[in-house]
Design a protein around this motif. Structure first.
Motif, PDB file in Angstrom:
ATOM      1  N   GLN A  44      -1.279 -15.595   5.359  1.00 48.87           N
ATOM      2  CA  GLN A  44      -2.007 -14.339   5.279  1.00 48.87           C
ATOM      3  C   GLN A  44      -2.627 -14.185   3.896  1.00 48.87           C
ATOM      4  O   GLN A  44      -2.262 -14.885   2.962  1.00 48.87           O
ATOM      5  CB  GLN A  44      -1.052 -13.174   5.550  1.00 48.87           C
ATOM      6  N   ARG A  45      -3.549 -13.254   3.791  1.00 49.07           N
ATOM      7  CA  ARG A  45      -4.181 -12.960   2.515  1.00 49.07           C
ATOM      8  C   ARG A  45      -3.202 -12.164   1.652  1.00 49.07           C
ATOM      9  O   ARG A  45      -2.686 -11.127   2.082  1.00 49.07           O
ATOM     10  CB  ARG A  45      -5.475 -12.170   2.730  1.00 49.07           C
ATOM     11  N   ASP A  46      -2.981 -12.634   0.441  1.00 50.31           N
ATOM     12  CA  ASP A  46      -2.026 -11.994  -0.462  1.00 50.31           C
ATOM     13  C   ASP A  46      -2.737 -11.427  -1.681  1.00 50.31           C
ATOM     14  O   ASP A  46      -3.698 -12.000  -2.188  1.00 50.31           O
ATOM     15  CB  ASP A  46      -0.976 -13.009  -0.941  1.00 50.31           C
ATOM     16  N   TRP A  47      -2.206 -10.330  -2.163  1.00 44.84           N
ATOM     17  CA  TRP A  47      -2.710  -9.721  -3.392  1.00 44.84           C
ATOM     18  C   TRP A  47      -2.326 -10.583  -4.589  1.00 44.84           C
ATOM     19  O   TRP A  47      -1.201 -11.092  -4.679  1.00 44.84           O
ATOM     20  CB  TRP A  47      -2.126  -8.320  -3.524  1.00 44.84           C
ATOM     21  N   VAL A  48      -3.262 -10.732  -5.534  1.00 40.48           N
ATOM     22  CA  VAL A  48      -3.034 -11.532  -6.727  1.00 40.48           C
ATOM     23  C   VAL A  48      -2.997 -10.650  -7.976  1.00 40.48           C
ATOM     24  O   VAL A  48      -2.071 -10.730  -8.783  1.00 40.48           O
ATOM     25  CB  VAL A  48      -4.131 -12.594  -6.893  1.00 40.48           C
ATOM     26  N   ALA A  49      -4.025  -9.816  -8.136  1.00 40.53           N
ATOM     27  CA  ALA A  49      -4.121  -8.998  -9.348  1.00 40.53           C
ATOM     28  C   ALA A  49      -5.060  -7.834  -9.085  1.00 40.53           C
ATOM     29  O   ALA A  49      -5.927  -7.911  -8.213  1.00 40.53           O
ATOM     30  CB  ALA A  49      -4.630  -9.822 -10.529  1.00 40.53           C
ATOM     31  N   TYR A  59      -0.144  -7.601 -11.748  1.00 43.06           N
ATOM     32  CA  TYR A  59      -0.203  -8.974 -11.269  1.00 43.06           C
ATOM     33  C   TYR A  59       0.946  -9.273 -10.323  1.00 43.06           C
ATOM     34  O   TYR A  59       2.053  -8.739 -10.473  1.00 43.06           O
ATOM     35  CB  TYR A  59      -0.122  -9.954 -12.438  1.00 43.06           C
ATOM     36  N   ALA A  60       0.679 -10.151  -9.379  1.00 46.23           N
ATOM     37  CA  ALA A  60       1.756 -10.678  -8.561  1.00 46.23           C
ATOM     38  C   ALA A  60       2.669 -11.503  -9.459  1.00 46.23           C
ATOM     39  O   ALA A  60       2.220 -12.125 -10.424  1.00 46.23           O
ATOM     40  CB  ALA A  60       1.190 -11.537  -7.439  1.00 46.23           C
ATOM     41  N   ASP A  61       3.944 -11.526  -9.142  1.00 50.33           N
ATOM     42  CA  ASP A  61       4.902 -12.247  -9.973  1.00 50.33           C
ATOM     43  C   ASP A  61       4.540 -13.725 -10.108  1.00 50.33           C
ATOM     44  O   ASP A  61       4.773 -14.338 -11.149  1.00 50.33           O
ATOM     45  CB  ASP A  61       6.307 -12.119  -9.378  1.00 50.33           C
ATOM     46  N   SER A  62       3.954 -14.278  -9.061  1.00 51.43           N
ATOM     47  CA  SER A  62       3.654 -15.706  -9.056  1.00 51.43           C
ATOM     48  C   SER A  62       2.565 -16.096 -10.060  1.00 51.43           C
ATOM     49  O   SER A  62       2.438 -17.273 -10.403  1.00 51.43           O
ATOM     50  CB  SER A  62       3.233 -16.145  -7.652  1.00 51.43           C
ATOM     51  N   VAL A  63       1.778 -15.134 -10.514  1.00 55.01           N
ATOM     52  CA  VAL A  63       0.689 -15.457 -11.435  1.00 55.01           C
ATOM     53  C   VAL A  63       0.838 -14.777 -12.788  1.00 55.01           C
ATOM     54  O   VAL A  63       0.033 -15.018 -13.704  1.00 55.01           O
ATOM     55  CB  VAL A  63      -0.687 -15.079 -10.833  1.00 55.01           C
TER      56      VAL A  63
END
Length: 120
Positions: A44-49, A59-63
């Motif tokens: 699915q489409r995920d939020w990044v920032a 920001y998402a934790d992953s980035v």
């Protein structure tokens, strides 16, 4: 008619950098929040920032610590600086720009997406 045009995607090696841009053309009116999302194959489409009209960022934790979102209100443009890229950052990146009317969110515009591929 409002259009969002993204650019800056492409192929990068792990540890490399890319800078995405998203420009809004047409009469968009008052711009509120701006953001970036990404969609990996089969996911699915995920939020990044995201960045508010006042410049506050999230920001998402992953980035976090690797990506930086910024905006130029005069140019109706939002940017995403991506450093220390990882293969899991691969996906189609979409920008979103929110239109504000009478102080409230009215409509979200989306870009067409730009491919980012990170090789290991």
């Amino acid at each position: 008619q409002v259009q969002l045009v993204e650019s800056g995607g492409g192929l990068a090696q792990a540890g490399g950098s890319l800078r995405l841009s998203c420009v809004a053309s047409g009469s968009i009116g008052t711009i509120g929040g701006m953001g970036w999302y990404r969609q990996a194959p089969g996911r699915q489409r995920d939020w990044v920032a995201s960045i508010t009209s006042g410049g506050a960022t999230n920001y998402a934790d992953s980035v976090k610590g690797r990506f930086t979102i910024s905006r130029d209100n005069a140019k109706s443009t939002v940017y995403l600086e991506m450093n220390n890229l990882k293969p899991e950052d691969t996906g189609v990146y979409y920008c979103k720009i929110g239109k504000i009317r009478l102080g409230r969110p009215e409509y979200d515009y989306w870009g067409q997406g730009t491919q980012v591929t990170v090789s290991s």
